[in-house]
Design a protein around this motif. Structure first.
Motif, PDB file in Angstrom:
ATOM      1  N   ASN A 118     -26.013 -27.889  -0.013  1.00 48.94           N
ATOM      2  CA  ASN A 118     -26.965 -27.025   0.688  1.00 48.94           C
ATOM      3  C   ASN A 118     -26.695 -26.993   2.187  1.00 48.94           C
ATOM      4  N   SER A 119     -27.095 -25.875   2.806  1.00 50.27           N
ATOM      5  CA  SER A 119     -26.894 -25.682   4.237  1.00 50.27           C
ATOM      6  C   SER A 119     -28.173 -25.097   4.832  1.00 50.27           C
ATOM      7  N   ARG A 120     -28.108 -24.721   6.094  1.00 51.80           N
ATOM      8  CA  ARG A 120     -29.267 -24.061   6.720  1.00 51.80           C
ATOM      9  C   ARG A 120     -29.328 -22.588   6.356  1.00 51.80           C
ATOM     10  N   ARG A 121     -28.363 -22.125   5.602  1.00 51.23           N
ATOM     11  CA  ARG A 121     -28.301 -20.731   5.173  1.00 51.23           C
ATOM     12  C   ARG A 121     -28.726 -20.650   3.694  1.00 51.23           C
ATOM     13  N   TYR A 135     -19.898 -24.335  -9.935  1.00 52.95           N
ATOM     14  CA  TYR A 135     -19.707 -23.364  -8.862  1.00 52.95           C
ATOM     15  C   TYR A 135     -21.044 -23.080  -8.189  1.00 52.95           C
ATOM     16  N   ILE A 136     -20.964 -22.704  -6.917  1.00 54.66           N
ATOM     17  CA  ILE A 136     -22.144 -22.311  -6.156  1.00 54.66           C
ATOM     18  C   ILE A 136     -21.759 -21.152  -5.248  1.00 54.66           C
ATOM     19  N   SER A 137     -22.690 -20.234  -5.047  1.00 55.59           N
ATOM     20  CA  SER A 137     -22.512 -19.129  -4.126  1.00 55.59           C
ATOM     21  C   SER A 137     -23.322 -19.447  -2.864  1.00 55.59           C
ATOM     22  N   GLN A 143     -21.334 -15.748   8.021  1.00 56.59           N
ATOM     23  CA  GLN A 143     -20.665 -14.488   8.300  1.00 56.59           C
ATOM     24  C   GLN A 143     -21.324 -13.330   7.561  1.00 56.59           C
ATOM     25  N   GLY A 144     -22.499 -13.564   6.979  1.00 54.69           N
ATOM     26  CA  GLY A 144     -23.230 -12.496   6.310  1.00 54.69           C
ATOM     27  C   GLY A 144     -22.763 -12.200   4.905  1.00 54.69           C
ATOM     28  N   ASN A 145     -21.741 -12.900   4.447  1.00 56.47           N
ATOM     29  CA  ASN A 145     -21.226 -12.706   3.098  1.00 56.47           C
ATOM     30  C   ASN A 145     -21.294 -14.021   2.343  1.00 56.47           C
ATOM     31  N   GLU A 168     -12.634 -23.689  -2.109  1.00 56.68           N
ATOM     32  CA  GLU A 168     -13.406 -22.521  -1.724  1.00 56.68           C
ATOM     33  C   GLU A 168     -12.734 -21.284  -2.252  1.00 56.68           C
ATOM     34  N   LYS A 169     -13.540 -20.392  -2.856  1.00 61.56           N
ATOM     35  CA  LYS A 169     -13.023 -19.122  -3.345  1.00 61.56           C
ATOM     36  C   LYS A 169     -13.699 -18.024  -2.535  1.00 61.56           C
ATOM     37  N   SER A 170     -12.963 -17.087  -2.012  1.00 59.28           N
ATOM     38  CA  SER A 170     -13.546 -15.983  -1.226  1.00 59.28           C
ATOM     39  C   SER A 170     -13.339 -14.682  -1.938  1.00 59.28           C
TER      40      SER A 170
END
Length: 170
Positions: A118-121, A135-137, A143-145, A168-170
């Motif tokens: 977890n993050s602040r986002r 997996y987690i999104s 960066q808004g994505n 990391e998968k982008s």
């Protein structure tokens, strides 16, 4: 093969998203903005009856649902742990991923999965592909994505679980 809408028991007249189904195919978890809920998006479950029809959905209650949004429910393969994202439980900001043990007729208090995941986002769409990988999104890079991360659970000597992002998968 064509798609078939589920019954009105599941497809209510309110905004719904993020459905997942138990491994045995008999319990459907989903989120809805049903105004009879606890506020915002709440998590519901519907159980398939002996005729194969989905029953009236049950709100998972205030142990899981808060006055804010809950989203992206995922039940572990063994049916013992519910993972979900929430803006309302104690979190770091935005959506955080939580887990709750499935009890006989209830759920244990939500437990935040911590700063490795977890993050602040916003951190949502958590799924396990095995007892130790998943997996987690997340939009933790601000960066808004959303990006998709693969993680692995590592057990430490003190028997607590930590979640480590391994790719990391982008």
């Amino acid at each position: 093969k064509s798609t078939v809408a589920l019954s009105k028991n599941v497809n209510m007249d309110f905004y719904q998203n993020h459905a997942s189904i138990s491994k045995d195919g008999n319990t459907l978890f989903f989120t809805s903005e049903d105004p009879r809920g606890n506020g915002g998006l709440d998590i519901y479950k519907s159980t398939k009856d002996s005729n194969g029809d989905w029953g009236v959905p049950e709100n998972l209650g205030k142990t899981i649902n808060t006055a804010f949004d809950e989203d992206a429910p995922f039940l572990s393969d063994d049916g013992q742990t519910l993972y979900f994202s929430s803006k309302g439980h104690t979190n770091m900001g935005g959506y955080d991923v939580f887990r709750s043990s499935v009890l006989k007729n209830d759920y244990s208090p939500a437990l935040n999965l911590g700063t490795d995941l977890n993050s602040r986002r916003d951190d949502v769409a958590f799924i396990m592909t095995s007892p130790t990988k998943g997996y987690i999104s997340t939009d933790k890079h601000q960066q808004g994505n959303f990006d998709i991360f693969k993680f692995e659970i590592k057990k430490q000597d003190n028997l607590s679980q930590t979640y480590t992002v391994v790719e990391e998968k982008s």
